[in-house]
Design a protein around this motif. Structure first.
Motif, PDB file in Angstrom:
ATOM      1  N   LEU A   3      66.172  20.271  76.325  1.00  0.00           N
ATOM      2  CA  LEU A   3      65.318  19.391  77.129  1.00  0.00           C
ATOM      3  C   LEU A   3      66.164  18.521  78.041  1.00  0.00           C
ATOM      4  O   LEU A   3      65.883  18.394  79.247  1.00  0.00           O
ATOM      5  CB  LEU A   3      64.460  18.506  76.214  1.00  0.00           C
ATOM      6  N   LEU A   4      67.225  17.929  77.493  1.00  0.00           N
ATOM      7  CA  LEU A   4      68.115  17.102  78.298  1.00  0.00           C
ATOM      8  C   LEU A   4      68.709  17.899  79.443  1.00  0.00           C
ATOM      9  O   LEU A   4      68.717  17.453  80.603  1.00  0.00           O
ATOM     10  CB  LEU A   4      69.235  16.530  77.416  1.00  0.00           C
ATOM     11  N   ASN A   5      69.177  19.101  79.149  1.00  0.00           N
ATOM     12  CA  ASN A   5      69.765  19.936  80.197  1.00  0.00           C
ATOM     13  C   ASN A   5      68.735  20.324  81.245  1.00  0.00           C
ATOM     14  O   ASN A   5      69.024  20.356  82.447  1.00  0.00           O
ATOM     15  CB  ASN A   5      70.377  21.195  79.579  1.00  0.00           C
ATOM     16  N   ALA A   6      67.507  20.637  80.811  1.00  0.00           N
ATOM     17  CA  ALA A   6      66.460  21.027  81.757  1.00  0.00           C
ATOM     18  C   ALA A   6      66.079  19.872  82.671  1.00  0.00           C
ATOM     19  O   ALA A   6      65.857  20.062  83.868  1.00  0.00           O
ATOM     20  CB  ALA A   6      65.232  21.524  80.992  1.00  0.00           C
ATOM     21  N   ALA A  32      63.595  26.902  74.716  1.00  0.00           N
ATOM     22  CA  ALA A  32      64.115  26.652  76.064  1.00  0.00           C
ATOM     23  C   ALA A  32      63.017  26.654  77.112  1.00  0.00           C
ATOM     24  O   ALA A  32      62.981  25.795  77.997  1.00  0.00           O
ATOM     25  CB  ALA A  32      65.174  27.713  76.412  1.00  0.00           C
ATOM     26  N   VAL A  33      62.102  27.612  77.010  1.00  0.00           N
ATOM     27  CA  VAL A  33      61.105  27.804  78.064  1.00  0.00           C
ATOM     28  C   VAL A  33      59.863  26.951  77.865  1.00  0.00           C
ATOM     29  O   VAL A  33      59.374  26.310  78.794  1.00  0.00           O
ATOM     30  CB  VAL A  33      60.705  29.293  78.159  1.00  0.00           C
ATOM     31  N   MET A  34      59.351  26.913  76.644  1.00  0.00           N
ATOM     32  CA  MET A  34      58.085  26.244  76.409  1.00  0.00           C
ATOM     33  C   MET A  34      58.229  24.740  76.185  1.00  0.00           C
ATOM     34  O   MET A  34      57.574  23.946  76.859  1.00  0.00           O
ATOM     35  CB  MET A  34      57.392  26.878  75.200  1.00  0.00           C
ATOM     36  N   ILE A  35      59.084  24.339  75.233  1.00  0.00           N
ATOM     37  CA  ILE A  35      59.167  22.916  74.894  1.00  0.00           C
ATOM     38  C   ILE A  35      59.719  22.114  76.067  1.00  0.00           C
ATOM     39  O   ILE A  35      59.105  21.150  76.524  1.00  0.00           O
ATOM     40  CB  ILE A  35      60.020  22.708  73.632  1.00  0.00           C
ATOM     41  N   SER A  36      60.873  22.535  76.571  1.00  0.00           N
ATOM     42  CA  SER A  36      61.422  21.815  77.722  1.00  0.00           C
ATOM     43  C   SER A  36      60.567  22.044  78.951  1.00  0.00           C
ATOM     44  O   SER A  36      60.416  21.164  79.800  1.00  0.00           O
ATOM     45  CB  SER A  36      62.860  22.260  77.987  1.00  0.00           C
ATOM     46  N   GLY A  37      59.976  23.246  79.064  1.00  0.00           N
ATOM     47  CA  GLY A  37      59.162  23.556  80.233  1.00  0.00           C
ATOM     48  C   GLY A  37      57.916  22.702  80.314  1.00  0.00           C
ATOM     49  O   GLY A  37      57.530  22.233  81.388  1.00  0.00           O
ATOM     50  N   ILE A  38      57.252  22.491  79.186  1.00  0.00           N
ATOM     51  CA  ILE A  38      56.031  21.680  79.192  1.00  0.00           C
ATOM     52  C   ILE A  38      56.343  20.257  79.634  1.00  0.00           C
ATOM     53  O   ILE A  38      55.638  19.664  80.448  1.00  0.00           O
ATOM     54  CB  ILE A  38      55.390  21.680  77.791  1.00  0.00           C
ATOM     55  N   ILE A  39      57.438  19.709  79.117  1.00  0.00           N
ATOM     56  CA  ILE A  39      57.780  18.321  79.446  1.00  0.00           C
ATOM     57  C   ILE A  39      58.341  18.204  80.859  1.00  0.00           C
ATOM     58  O   ILE A  39      57.886  17.388  81.657  1.00  0.00           O
ATOM     59  CB  ILE A  39      58.783  17.760  78.413  1.00  0.00           C
ATOM     60  N   VAL A  40      59.318  19.058  81.168  1.00  0.00           N
ATOM     61  CA  VAL A  40      59.991  18.951  82.463  1.00  0.00           C
ATOM     62  C   VAL A  40      59.091  19.421  83.608  1.00  0.00           C
ATOM     63  O   VAL A  40      59.070  18.831  84.679  1.00  0.00           O
ATOM     64  CB  VAL A  40      61.306  19.760  82.462  1.00  0.00           C
ATOM     65  N   ALA A  41      58.359  20.489  83.360  1.00  0.00           N
ATOM     66  CA  ALA A  41      57.584  21.091  84.436  1.00  0.00           C
ATOM     67  C   ALA A  41      56.166  20.532  84.556  1.00  0.00           C
ATOM     68  O   ALA A  41      55.551  20.654  85.607  1.00  0.00           O
ATOM     69  CB  ALA A  41      57.516  22.603  84.245  1.00  0.00           C
ATOM     70  N   LEU A  42      55.639  19.932  83.498  1.00  0.00           N
ATOM     71  CA  LEU A  42      54.273  19.410  83.554  1.00  0.00           C
ATOM     72  C   LEU A  42      54.217  17.889  83.472  1.00  0.00           C
ATOM     73  O   LEU A  42      53.714  17.231  84.388  1.00  0.00           O
ATOM     74  CB  LEU A  42      53.441  20.018  82.417  1.00  0.00           C
ATOM     75  N   ILE A  43      54.732  17.338  82.376  1.00  0.00           N
ATOM     76  CA  ILE A  43      54.628  15.893  82.167  1.00  0.00           C
ATOM     77  C   ILE A  43      55.445  15.116  83.200  1.00  0.00           C
ATOM     78  O   ILE A  43      54.979  14.111  83.739  1.00  0.00           O
ATOM     79  CB  ILE A  43      55.071  15.527  80.737  1.00  0.00           C
ATOM     80  N   PHE A  44      56.641  15.593  83.496  1.00  0.00           N
ATOM     81  CA  PHE A  44      57.482  14.873  84.460  1.00  0.00           C
ATOM     82  C   PHE A  44      56.857  14.800  85.850  1.00  0.00           C
ATOM     83  O   PHE A  44      56.706  13.706  86.401  1.00  0.00           O
ATOM     84  CB  PHE A  44      58.882  15.486  84.520  1.00  0.00           C
ATOM     85  N   PRO A  45      56.486  15.922  86.478  1.00  0.00           N
ATOM     86  CA  PRO A  45      55.928  15.813  87.828  1.00  0.00           C
ATOM     87  C   PRO A  45      54.562  15.150  87.876  1.00  0.00           C
ATOM     88  O   PRO A  45      54.224  14.500  88.876  1.00  0.00           O
ATOM     89  CB  PRO A  45      55.835  17.271  88.294  1.00  0.00           C
ATOM     90  N   MET A  46      53.774  15.283  86.801  1.00  0.00           N
ATOM     91  CA  MET A  46      52.424  14.736  86.814  1.00  0.00           C
ATOM     92  C   MET A  46      52.398  13.241  86.506  1.00  0.00           C
ATOM     93  O   MET A  46      51.659  12.470  87.123  1.00  0.00           O
ATOM     94  CB  MET A  46      51.560  15.487  85.799  1.00  0.00           C
TER      95      MET A  46
END
Length: 489
Positions: A39-42, A176-190
């Protein structure tokens, strides 16, 4: 004497003891454990450069050359430390394995160096540049190198059972894809990015929380993994072969060369896409931190990834990991081409992204299992494990690609006249600038155009990666050799 180490103490011992992979190992060691560091790296992969360009406003430093040269030069340093780390892993001999012990050190270093990346002092530009250089290299060339090198070897070293290894590869990539993806790709931009804007204090607070999460979760990864292949090799008591000698041999193996070239091409494409994502959504497809555009693009990317958890591995077992991955890249290229046709039309881009991300599923979930097959093949062919060497080359590819990709993007931003947003401290508002057409077209090419090219190249490379056809026979021969060596020793 080799195993008389601190790791003999029971507090450092793995909580996994079985000969076969169980649920606890999958869920804690390969899904939950890696989530913190990944998550940190993503977050850093997507937003650290935004912090440099939009908050610290370093785009124009040295005529735009600083943010081009600095990532490339830093990644060269990182490549050197990757090579050193590969040697250290191969020479590490403990009762807990050769890669896992390094996760303990990484657990402490990651949060400390991760925080240092953002606490850049409000001082002169020279001081800020020095801080950026030092903190960036402490994180990437030191802390994350230690973590990434050891983490990437956990699947290949966990077991020789191809079914168990495939399952671990899937769980590892879900993390790598789901946990970090949900936070980085959804929660962060929204939610997070509209709140942060260009407010430096808020950036430091949020990123510090993300960095600190890496500590307890990386400890979970350490305690709930097990290096069965390393233990098996230790029983044979073979002398280690110098890295240079290993390299002279493996460069003559077709499969090893192909999978490293495959990873190189794939990483170049994803680096350009990831580094331009925020800028593309802010200035081409949508408006600055609107909380909707990047979220929609990410949701369309996340839905296929969720489906892939259940679909990819059964397909890979039936048709072969290589074949399913090749078919996926055909869809990947088609989806990217659709986006290129109308890169400012939300509906068209979302349709293209959906098709593209379905195509990317096999690569995301089975790559580590393919790499593990190649490493077993090399052991069968040459009689030694090249885990450290392969992890070193693998990490160096990722390292150099990220540095070069980020540097090229930053230079193109300066060259085309990128305008950073302005933060009003009195009102707490951040106002995004309108970018010129040349800057918008550049973001479009890097986000949706370049990966069409790389997908075609990857299909051609994968045609030569038919390592699976003989891997079960080769693994059986490795086992016979090991048993023979045990009887003769």
């Amino acid at each position: 004497m080799e195993k008389q180490t601190v790791f003999h103490h029971k507090i450092f011992r793995s909580r996994i003891h079985g000969e076969h992979v169980g649920k606890k190992e999958k869920w804690l060691g390969y899904l939950i454990g890696p989530a913190g560091s990944l998550l940190l790296n993503a977050v850093l992969a997507t937003y650290l450069n935004v912090y440099y360009t939009d908050v610290l406003k370093l785009t124009g430093v040295w005529g735009g050359t600083f943010l081009m040269i600095f990532p490339i030069a830093s990644k060269i340093v990182d490549a050197v430390t990757n090579s050193v780390m590969g040697v250290l892993i191969d020479r590490t001999k403990t009762s807990e394995g050769k890669a896992r012990p390094w996760l303990l050190l990484a657990a402490v270093l990651l949060p400390v160096t991760g925080i240092l990346l953002f606490v850049v002092p409000n001082a002169s530009q020279t001081v800020q540049i020095i801080w950026v250089l030092v903190s960036y290299n402490l994180f990437y060339a030191f802390a994350y190198t230690i973590y990434n090198m050891s983490h990437n070897l956990m699947v290949p070293l966990s077991t020789r059972d191809t079914t168990e290894r495939g399952g671990l590869s899937v769980f590892n990539n879900i993390s790598a894809v789901m946990i970090s993806g949900i936070i980085v790709a959804l929660i962060f931009p929204m939610l997070v990015m509209p709140m942060l804007g260009a407010n430096k204090k808020m950036w430091i607070l949020v990123m510090s929380v993300v960095a600190i999460l890496a500590l307890p979760l990386t400890l979970v990864e350490y305690f709930f993994t097990k290096e069965r292949v390393t233990e098996e090799a230790a029983e044979q008591k073979k002398e280690s072969i110098p890295i240079r000698e290993q390299l002279k041999l493996v460069i003559h193996d077709k499969y090893w060369i192909v999978i490293m070239l495959y990873y190189l091409v794939y990483t170049i494409g994803t680096t350009f896409k990831n580094s331009s994502l925020v800028y593309y959504c802010n200035y081409v497809l949508g408006t600055y931190n609107d909380g909707i555009t990047q979220t929609m693009v990410s949701v369309i990317g996340g839905i296929p990834m969720g489906i892939g958890i259940f679909a990819v591995w059964p397909l890979a077992k039936k048709f072969g990991k290589r074949n399913v991955t090749m078919a996926g890249f055909v869809l990947y290229a088609i989806g990217g081409a659709i986006c290129v046709l109308s890169p400012r039309n939300m509906v068209v881009v979302l349709v293209g992204q959906f098709i593209k991300n379905i195509g990317g599923l096999p690569c995301a979930y089975v790559f580590m299992a393919l790499l593990a097959d190649v490493l077993d093949h090399v052991e069968w062919k040459f009689g030694f494990r090249c885990d450290g060497l392969s992890a070193s080359v693998y990490s160096n590819i990722a390292t150099v690609c990220v540095g070069v990709g980020t540097g090229i993007l930053n230079f193109c931003m300066a060259l085309t006249g990128y305008q950073a947003p302005e933060y009003n401290e009195a009102t707490g508002e951040t106002i995004g600038a309108v970018q010129n057409l040349a800057t918008q077209n550049m973001f479009t090419f890097f986000f949706v155009g370049f990966e069409v090219i790389t997908a075609i190249i990857l299909i051609l490379l994968l045609r030569h990666l038919d390592v699976e056809k003989n891997i079960l026979q080769e693994q059986a021969e490795i086992k016979i050799r090991r048993l023979t060596d045990e009887h003769t020793s």
